[in-house]
Design a protein around this motif. Structure first.
Motif, PDB file in Angstrom:
ATOM      1  N   GLU A   6       0.844  -1.188   0.000  1.00  0.00           N
ATOM      2  CA  GLU A   6       0.000   0.000   0.000  1.00  0.00           C
ATOM      3  C   GLU A   6       0.876   1.232   0.000  1.00  0.00           C
ATOM      4  OE1 GLU A   6      -2.488  -1.829   3.383  1.00  0.00           O
ATOM      5  OE2 GLU A   6      -3.229   0.200   3.066  1.00  0.00           O
ATOM      6  N   VAL A  69       3.891   7.168   2.859  1.00  0.00           N
ATOM      7  CA  VAL A  69       4.021   5.902   3.562  1.00  0.00           C
ATOM      8  C   VAL A  69       3.968   4.753   2.571  1.00  0.00           C
ATOM      9  CG1 VAL A  69       2.892   4.360   5.187  1.00  0.00           C
ATOM     10  CG2 VAL A  69       3.006   6.796   5.676  1.00  0.00           C
ATOM     11  N   LYS A  71       3.565   0.653   2.766  1.00  0.00           N
ATOM     12  CA  LYS A  71       3.331  -0.454   3.688  1.00  0.00           C
ATOM     13  C   LYS A  71       3.408  -1.776   2.957  1.00  0.00           C
ATOM     14  CE  LYS A  71       0.353   1.581   7.187  1.00  0.00           C
ATOM     15  NZ  LYS A  71      -1.068   1.707   7.500  1.00  0.00           N
ATOM     16  N   TYR A  72       4.247  -2.654   3.452  1.00  0.00           N
ATOM     17  CA  TYR A  72       4.321  -3.993   2.887  1.00  0.00           C
ATOM     18  C   TYR A  72       3.682  -4.952   3.878  1.00  0.00           C
ATOM     19  CZ  TYR A  72       6.175  -8.499   1.508  1.00  0.00           C
ATOM     20  OH  TYR A  72       6.281  -9.819   1.161  1.00  0.00           O
ATOM     21  N   GLY A  74       1.173  -4.560   5.568  1.00  0.00           N
ATOM     22  CA  GLY A  74       0.795  -3.840   6.776  1.00  0.00           C
ATOM     23  C   GLY A  74       1.962  -3.233   7.542  1.00  0.00           C
ATOM     24  N   ILE A  75       3.192  -3.613   7.225  1.00  0.00           N
ATOM     25  CA  ILE A  75       4.336  -3.029   7.936  1.00  0.00           C
ATOM     26  C   ILE A  75       4.774  -1.768   7.226  1.00  0.00           C
ATOM     27  CG2 ILE A  75       6.676  -3.437   8.796  1.00  0.00           C
ATOM     28  CD1 ILE A  75       6.191  -6.410   8.296  1.00  0.00           C
ATOM     29  N   ASP A  76       4.911  -0.701   7.985  1.00  0.00           N
ATOM     30  CA  ASP A  76       5.351   0.557   7.405  1.00  0.00           C
ATOM     31  C   ASP A  76       6.865   0.479   7.190  1.00  0.00           C
ATOM     32  OD1 ASP A  76       5.104   4.082   8.399  1.00  0.00           O
ATOM     33  OD2 ASP A  76       6.080   3.095   6.719  1.00  0.00           O
ATOM     34  N   THR A  78       8.604   2.665   5.426  1.00  0.00           N
ATOM     35  CA  THR A  78       9.191   3.959   5.081  1.00  0.00           C
ATOM     36  C   THR A  78      10.187   4.452   6.122  1.00  0.00           C
ATOM     37  OG1 THR A  78       6.844   4.422   4.843  1.00  0.00           O
ATOM     38  CG2 THR A  78       8.349   5.852   3.689  1.00  0.00           C
TER      39      THR A  78
END
Lengths: 330, 330, 278
Positions: A6, A69, A71-72, A74-76, A78
């Protein structure tokens, strides 16, 4: 389909000095947002200055985003420090445009593919070497290529090595930055088929960056169109190419050379010269060249608005149905 | 009887490399009708650029033109002295290259570069030269001519540089213009403008164009004749419409068919293998190892160029009988 | 692959073979000096001082009766050692600093480069002189002095190459594949910067020998009676006016041969390693 990647509000700007005491801000990427689902290919289309390559590099943090941002799962990623980011790198890989340039000329291609396996501790010694041979065969090369140097391989073979290297760490997401632009048409066909086969077989998600509309239309199910660092249109490939809603998309499509000499294509001629990311106009980035632009377009920046169930467009005139596509305003 | 501006007869060009002598062109013959546009299509290693350089006699050691004739308006260019050739180059035959910015002298302004050409070939100087320079820049549709004359190449976009290049080529009203991948490095919208410009100039000035490209779309847009090269040989020569409707040579047919377009399910047709190394050419027909129509004869004998339809020649023992690809799918 | 390049390079530059032969000869002499020299280079024999070249003394003798031929042969050891040592030091230390400067950029880059500027601000020989004088005349100090003065060249060479390679595709790819920055620098980038470094090193070896000779000539390098070519020339200078030319001539000839050898090889190496030929 869950979102694998995302991206929201991603921006990258550079400060460029324009002579004594003058500083310009070059907004290569400006507020880009999109999502890539698991197993999907998202196409990113743009010409030079659109920021598409910078975007690809920012996603993998090969360049640091200025804002936004990523997100992979759900993990940010950046803001992650280097030590936490590196283990995640195995999941996010990239294939670059110029295969000869992306391979270390002093390393055998086998070593280049072996490296990620060793770096991420996926295998060691004999097992690692066996994995390298497996990968080579997966991309259509053979064991005899392993000991070669990049300059001993053709462009297509070099790019296959680059793909093998990207796959060595078992990634789930691969950014393909113009992977076939430097290759001949017949080699391109082979490689595109390979990429699709790999996607089906390994369940990969792709971000396919290209300036070539026919290639993107073949590979991607959804497309994002970039102009001067901004998303101007987004939607399913077929719908977008059959009925483009943004003047730039229309212009781009109309500029593609004909397939046959007898094909009649309505050409939209943009006004003026291609804009530079250094001198971005205040309102819509395409407004100085847009055949349908009016005063409001020059003044008001355009945000992406939905048009239809899964399409977005950054053009108020298009959304309000005020454009007659066959009649550019004088 | 068609009048030919350029006639290449049995041209042999070779290069000395550390692995031996590479015969790039082996008996190439090609005729370019006056006032028309001939497209030379080929992938890497086909010898198309070497052909252009041979016409201009720009082949330098370790390359050599071994034999053949290049008749330009009846005169054999290969028999001219270097001095005489210098009067042809730039004056009668001009060439545009792939990287526009690299073809211009970075330390000279546009005006200086045009003046140099005008002085050398036409003996024009002072005010007369300036007037002609202005006229040339307007002819290639460059805006703001006076400001442009004072600009340096790095201040111009790729498209503008290419147009300056075309202006320089037109400075002495040449009869023949060779464009070697002139739009490959440009964005598709810019490419469209350059192609339109070339078409216009051909109509207005009666120029004869030889367009070298690997992009079949460019050929479809611009060319009236298509010459397909493979491994240093001409394998097909036809009027453009006929070529796109029904190519005879299996390589040409596959080349047309393997271009991607919106088609989300099927794999692209491919040409298996890679372009042959010119040092170790396959026996017989150079395409036979990759050809889907190859039979034993193809390995043993070398086919010669034969006219199958009026104006349509092909070098193949078993050419395609029906159109091998259908334009309507695209 | 490398050997094939070498062969091709030699075929295109046959004169490099001359350089290689000379260099090989010199190295052989340096290695085998004790076996080849007819006499002990340090052995004095006042009875046979200032004999012209002839039987028994191929190059004649000097004021102390030293056999010049033996001393020239032994001198090869010393001068080649100085060249190798000094250039090696400059290459390794300079290259390392240049790599760090080019890759790190920012204040580290600026700092290192200003240091290099300072070293280069002095005329090369004067700087070597100053360092040698400060450290005291001896062989190791000579190596250090010459090495340090030649440092900036390698630092700049490596740094500029690194700056352009840093943004190349494979550097980016190395990072994306998971290499930490130090590995990108030392495993990927540095090996690609070495070609011009080696060419420069070969060319500079000749120069290093000249510097060593010069410093020794004025007494800041190796000391009498060490058989170093520069010292030997200085020892022979007072004899020139009295017609004993051979004392300075043969060591001078040796220096010339060595410098020519290095230059020829360096030029040839440049052609072989020229990436444009790929």
């Amino acid at each position: 389909m869950d979102a694998l990647l995302e991206v929201s509000g991603l921006s990258k700007h550079y400060i460029v000095s324009g002579g004594l005491l003058r500083r310009h801000i070059l907004r290569a990427v400006d507020g880009v947002s999109f999502t890539v689902s698991s197993g999907e290919t998202l196409g990113v289309v743009g010409e030079s200055g659109s920021g598409k390559s910078t975007l690809g590099r920012c996603l993998l943090r090969l360049e640091e985003p200025s804002e936004g941002v990523v997100k992979y799962r759900g993990i940010d990623i950046t803001g992650l420090p280097d030590s936490s980011l590196r283990p995640l790198r195995r999941h996010l890989q990239m294939v670059f445009q110029d295969p000869a340039d992306s391979l270390n000329p002093r390393m055998t291609v086998g070593t280049a593919v072996l490296e990620p396996i060793l770096l991420h501790g996926l295998a060691r010694g004999v097992a690692a070497r066996r994995r390298v041979i497996e990968l080579f065969e997966l991309v259509g090369l053979s064991e005899e290529h392993v000991a070669r140097y990049p300059h001993q391989l053709s462009g297509g073979q070099q790019q296959r090595v680059a793909i093998a290297r990207a796959l060595a760490s078992n990634p789930q997401f691969v950014v393909l930055d113009e992977p076939t632009s430097a290759l001949d048409v017949s080699v391109q066909a082979q490689l595109l088929n390979l990429l699709r086969a790999l996607q089906r077989r390994l369940g990969l998600s792709y971000l396919f960056i290209s300036h070539d509309l026919s290639v993107v239309s073949y590979m991607a199910r959804r497309v994002v169109v970039l102009y001067l660092g901004r998303v101007v249109e987004e939607g399913p490939t077929r719908a977008l190419f059959d009925d483009p809603k943004h003047p730039y998309t229309r212009t781009l499509l109309s500029a593609v050379p004909a397939n046959t000499p007898w094909e009649q294509r309505h050409r939209i001629i943009p006004r003026g010269e291609p804009a530079s990311p250094l001198a971005r106009p205040a309102g819509c980035p395409f407004s100085p060249r847009c055949p349908w632009a009016v005063q409001r377009c020059h003044e008001e920046p355009q945000a992406l608005q939905p048009v239809g169930p899964d399409r977005q467009v950054a053009c108020w005139r298009s959304i309000e149905g005020k454009i007659v596509w066959t009649r550019p305003e004088a | 009887m068609t009048e030919y501006l350029l006639q290449i007869e049995d041209l042999h060009t070779c290069f000395q490399t550390r692995n031996g002598i590479v015969h790039v062109l082996r008996g190439l013959s090609l005729n370019v009708p006056r006032g028309q546009v001939v497209g030379i299509v080929g992938e890497s290693g086909s010898g198309k650029t070497v052909t252009a350089l041979s016409i201009m006699r720009l082949i330098r050691p370790p390359g050599r033109i071994l034999s053949g004739r290049i008749l330009f308006q009846g005169t054999d260019l290969l028999r001219l002295s270097e001095q005489q050739m210098e009067r042809v180059r730039g004056r009668q035959i001009a060439m545009i290259f792939q990287q526009p910015r690299e073809s211009l002298n970075p330390v000279l302004t546009v005006e200086t570069q045009i003046r140099l050409v005008l002085r050398q070939h036409l003996g024009l100087d002072g005010h007369a030269a300036l007037t002609r320079a202005r006229h040339l820049l307007r002819q290639v549709e460059l805006p703001d001519v006076d400001r442009l004359l004072r600009a340096y190449p790095h201040e111009l976009s790729g498209g503008m540089c290419q147009r300056v290049m075309i202006a320089l080529c037109l400075a002495c009203s040449p009869k023949l213009l060779i464009a070697d991948e002139a739009t490959t490095a440009l964005d598709v919208t810019v490419q469209l403008q350059i192609l339109r410009l070339l078409r216009q100039l051909r109509e207005e000035l009666g120029l004869t164009l030889v367009v070298i490209t690997h992009n079949l779309g460019v050929v479809a847009e611009l060319c009236q004749w298509v010459a397909v090269m493979y491994a240093g040989e001409l394998v097909e020569f036809a009027p453009a419409e006929q070529f796109f409707r029904a190519p005879f040579h299996p390589y040409a047919a596959r080349l047309l068919a393997c271009r991607p377009a919106i088609s989300l399910e099927d794999d692209l047709p491919v040409i298996p293998g890679v372009v042959p190394d010119l040092l170790t050419r396959p026996s017989g027909c150079p395409f036979h190892p990759r050809c889907h129509r190859a039979r034993p004869r193809c390995r043993l004998e070398h086919p010669s160029l034969e006219e199958r339809l009026p104006g349509h020649e092909v070098r193949c023992f078993f050419p395609e009988e029906v159109p091998a690809w259908t334009p309507s799918l695209r | 692959m490398r050997l094939a390049d070498l062969g091709y390079g030699l075929r295109r530059n046959p004169i490099t073979i001359v350089g290689l032969v000379l260099l090989a000869g010199l190295m052989l002499v340096a290695l085998l000096a004790p076996l080849l020299a007819p006499q002990d280079p340090y052995a004095t024999n006042p009875a046979r001082s200032l004999r012209p070249p002839g039987p028994g003394h191929l190059f004649g003798t000097d004021t102390f009766g030293h056999d010049i031929f033996s001393r020239v042969l032994h001198g090869a050891r010393i001068d080649l050692m100085v060249a190798a040592g000094a250039v090696g030091l400059a290459m390794v230390l300079g290259g390392f600093l240049g790599a760090v400067a080019g890759y790190a950029s920012g204040w580290l880059d600026d700092g290192i480069m200003r240091l290099m500027d300072m070293l280069q601000a002095f005329p090369n020989f004067i700087l070597a002189l100053g360092i040698a004088a400060a450290l005291g005349p001896s062989l190791p100090n000579l190596i250090i002095a010459i090495g340090l003065t030649n440092l900036p060249i390698y630092a700049r060479l490596v740094r500029s190459r690194l700056l352009s390679l840093r943004v190349s595709g494979f550097a980016l790819a190395a990072a994306s594949v998971g290499n930490p920055p130090w590995r990108v620098l030392f495993v990927h980038l540095l090996p690609n910067c070495l070609a011009p470094v080696f060419v420069q090193a070969t060319l500079q070896s000749g120069w290093a020998i000249l510097q060593a000779a010069g410093l020794s000539f004025i007494g800041l390098g190796v000391r009498v009676p060490t058989p170093e070519w520069g010292v030997m020339i200085s020892m022979g200078v007072p004899q020139l006016t009295s017609g004993h030319w051979w004392v300075s001539f043969f060591p001078g000839l040796a220096i010339m041969v060595a410098v020519i050898a290095f230059n020829l090889v360096g030029d040839g190496l440049q052609d072989v390693l020229d990436p444009r030929r790929r």
